[in-house]
Design a protein around this motif. Structure first.
Motif, PDB file in Angstrom:
ATOM      1  N   VAL A 143      -0.535  -0.330   8.552  1.00 15.96           N
ATOM      2  CA  VAL A 143      -1.574   0.125   7.634  1.00 15.96           C
ATOM      3  C   VAL A 143      -1.485  -0.709   6.360  1.00 15.96           C
ATOM      4  O   VAL A 143      -0.402  -0.910   5.816  1.00 15.96           O
ATOM      5  N   VAL A 144      -2.632  -1.187   5.919  1.00 15.73           N
ATOM      6  CA  VAL A 144      -2.734  -1.943   4.676  1.00 15.73           C
ATOM      7  C   VAL A 144      -3.595  -1.136   3.720  1.00 15.73           C
ATOM      8  O   VAL A 144      -4.674  -0.671   4.093  1.00 15.73           O
ATOM      9  N   GLU A 145      -3.108  -0.951   2.509  1.00 15.66           N
ATOM     10  CA  GLU A 145      -3.901  -0.289   1.477  1.00 15.66           C
ATOM     11  C   GLU A 145      -4.287  -1.330   0.445  1.00 15.66           C
ATOM     12  O   GLU A 145      -3.435  -2.072  -0.051  1.00 15.66           O
ATOM     13  N   LYS A 146      -5.580  -1.397   0.148  1.00 16.42           N
ATOM     14  CA  LYS A 146      -6.104  -2.395  -0.772  1.00 16.42           C
ATOM     15  C   LYS A 146      -6.858  -1.718  -1.907  1.00 16.42           C
ATOM     16  O   LYS A 146      -7.329  -0.595  -1.766  1.00 16.42           O
ATOM     17  N   ASN A 147      -6.982  -2.432  -3.032  1.00 16.03           N
ATOM     18  CA  ASN A 147      -7.717  -1.929  -4.189  1.00 16.03           C
ATOM     19  C   ASN A 147      -8.942  -2.772  -4.513  1.00 16.03           C
ATOM     20  O   ASN A 147      -9.694  -2.446  -5.422  1.00 16.03           O
ATOM     21  N   VAL A 148      -9.110  -3.874  -3.810  1.00 15.92           N
ATOM     22  CA  VAL A 148     -10.259  -4.771  -3.960  1.00 15.92           C
ATOM     23  C   VAL A 148     -10.822  -5.007  -2.561  1.00 15.92           C
ATOM     24  O   VAL A 148     -10.167  -4.677  -1.564  1.00 15.92           O
ATOM     25  N   PRO A 149     -12.003  -5.588  -2.444  1.00 14.92           N
ATOM     26  CA  PRO A 149     -12.577  -5.766  -1.102  1.00 14.92           C
ATOM     27  C   PRO A 149     -11.712  -6.570  -0.125  1.00 14.92           C
ATOM     28  O   PRO A 149     -11.655  -6.252   1.055  1.00 14.92           O
ATOM     29  N   ASP A 150     -11.024  -7.593  -0.580  1.00 15.86           N
ATOM     30  CA  ASP A 150     -10.270  -8.501   0.277  1.00 15.86           C
ATOM     31  C   ASP A 150      -8.934  -7.882   0.699  1.00 15.86           C
ATOM     32  O   ASP A 150      -8.081  -7.588  -0.138  1.00 15.86           O
ATOM     33  N   ALA A 151      -8.736  -7.712   2.001  1.00 14.80           N
ATOM     34  CA  ALA A 151      -7.518  -7.071   2.524  1.00 14.80           C
ATOM     35  C   ALA A 151      -6.267  -7.932   2.364  1.00 14.80           C
ATOM     36  O   ALA A 151      -5.161  -7.454   2.596  1.00 14.80           O
ATOM     37  N   PHE A 152      -6.420  -9.192   1.953  1.00 11.26           N
ATOM     38  CA  PHE A 152      -5.256 -10.049   1.751  1.00 11.26           C
ATOM     39  C   PHE A 152      -4.710  -9.981   0.323  1.00 11.26           C
ATOM     40  O   PHE A 152      -3.566 -10.354   0.087  1.00 11.26           O
ATOM     41  N   ILE A 153      -5.505  -9.523  -0.631  1.00 13.30           N
ATOM     42  CA  ILE A 153      -5.112  -9.576  -2.043  1.00 13.30           C
ATOM     43  C   ILE A 153      -4.134  -8.452  -2.377  1.00 13.30           C
ATOM     44  O   ILE A 153      -4.458  -7.274  -2.255  1.00 13.30           O
TER      45      ILE A 153
END
Length: 188
Positions: free
Chosen positions: A82-92
């Motif tokens: 599971v990846v949690e992101k705060n911006v649109p790009d899942a890599f940032i």
């Protein structure tokens, strides 16, 4: 291809079902995502579930809101990443690139929402980082949007333009049937 491709499922959260969202396209996208999700699980291929966590307390994606939770049919299993992101790009700022490299994963298949936002941002970075990337046209969707000139664009127009922006430059755009054929998963 040394490792099987990772299926990257972007933002399939309960908040994406909100009645407050603009009209969308591709009403069968969730079915196509579920179909790919099931095929990946049967094959034992890696799955990454990406969840947007908003920094805005008023957002349906803010921590503590039901909208931040995965839709039940896309809830990850314990062993799935599971990846949690705060911006649109899942890599940032997520460690996704490191996680993929540590496992020798070089091929990605991206599905989810929104085609012109998180899907496009993630696919652009994936391509720029050298990953062989596929965006699945019938397993992505987006919403109506007004363009910079003030013209209303249908969700389908926005979707098709986002796919056109990606195809051949950052990713290959394919249908779910073609993806299943490419990876010899059969057609379920």
């Amino acid at each position: 291809m040394t490792q099987p491709p990772a299926l990257i499922i972007i933002d399939m959260q309960q908040g994406m079902q909100s009645a407050t969202l603009p009209p969308r396209n591709n009403p069968t996208a969730e079915g196509m995502i579920a179909r790919l999700h099931a095929a990946w699980r049967v094959a034992g291929y890696p799955i990454v579930s990406v969840r947007h966590i908003s920094r805005s307390p008023a957002s349906v994606f803010a921590p503590g809101q039901s909208g931040v939770e995965f839709q039940p049919r896309f809830h990850p299993m314990v062993h799935e990443h599971v990846v949690e992101k705060n911006v649109p790009d899942a890599f940032i700022h997520t460690g996704l690139e490191r996680w993929l490299h540590a496992r020798g994963i070089t091929h990605l298949v991206i599905v989810g929402v929104s085609t012109n936002n998180s899907v496009e941002a993630t696919a652009r970075t994936a391509g720029n980082l050298g990953f062989s990337t596929i965006v699945v046209s019938d397993a992505t969707f987006t919403f109506d949007k007004t363009d910079f000139g003030g013209t209303h664009r249908s969700a389908e127009d926005v979707h098709l333009m986002a796919l056109a922006n990606l195809h051949g430059e950052y990713a290959e755009v394919m249908s779910s049937d073609d993806v299943l054929r490419r990876y010899a998963m059969g057609i379920a």
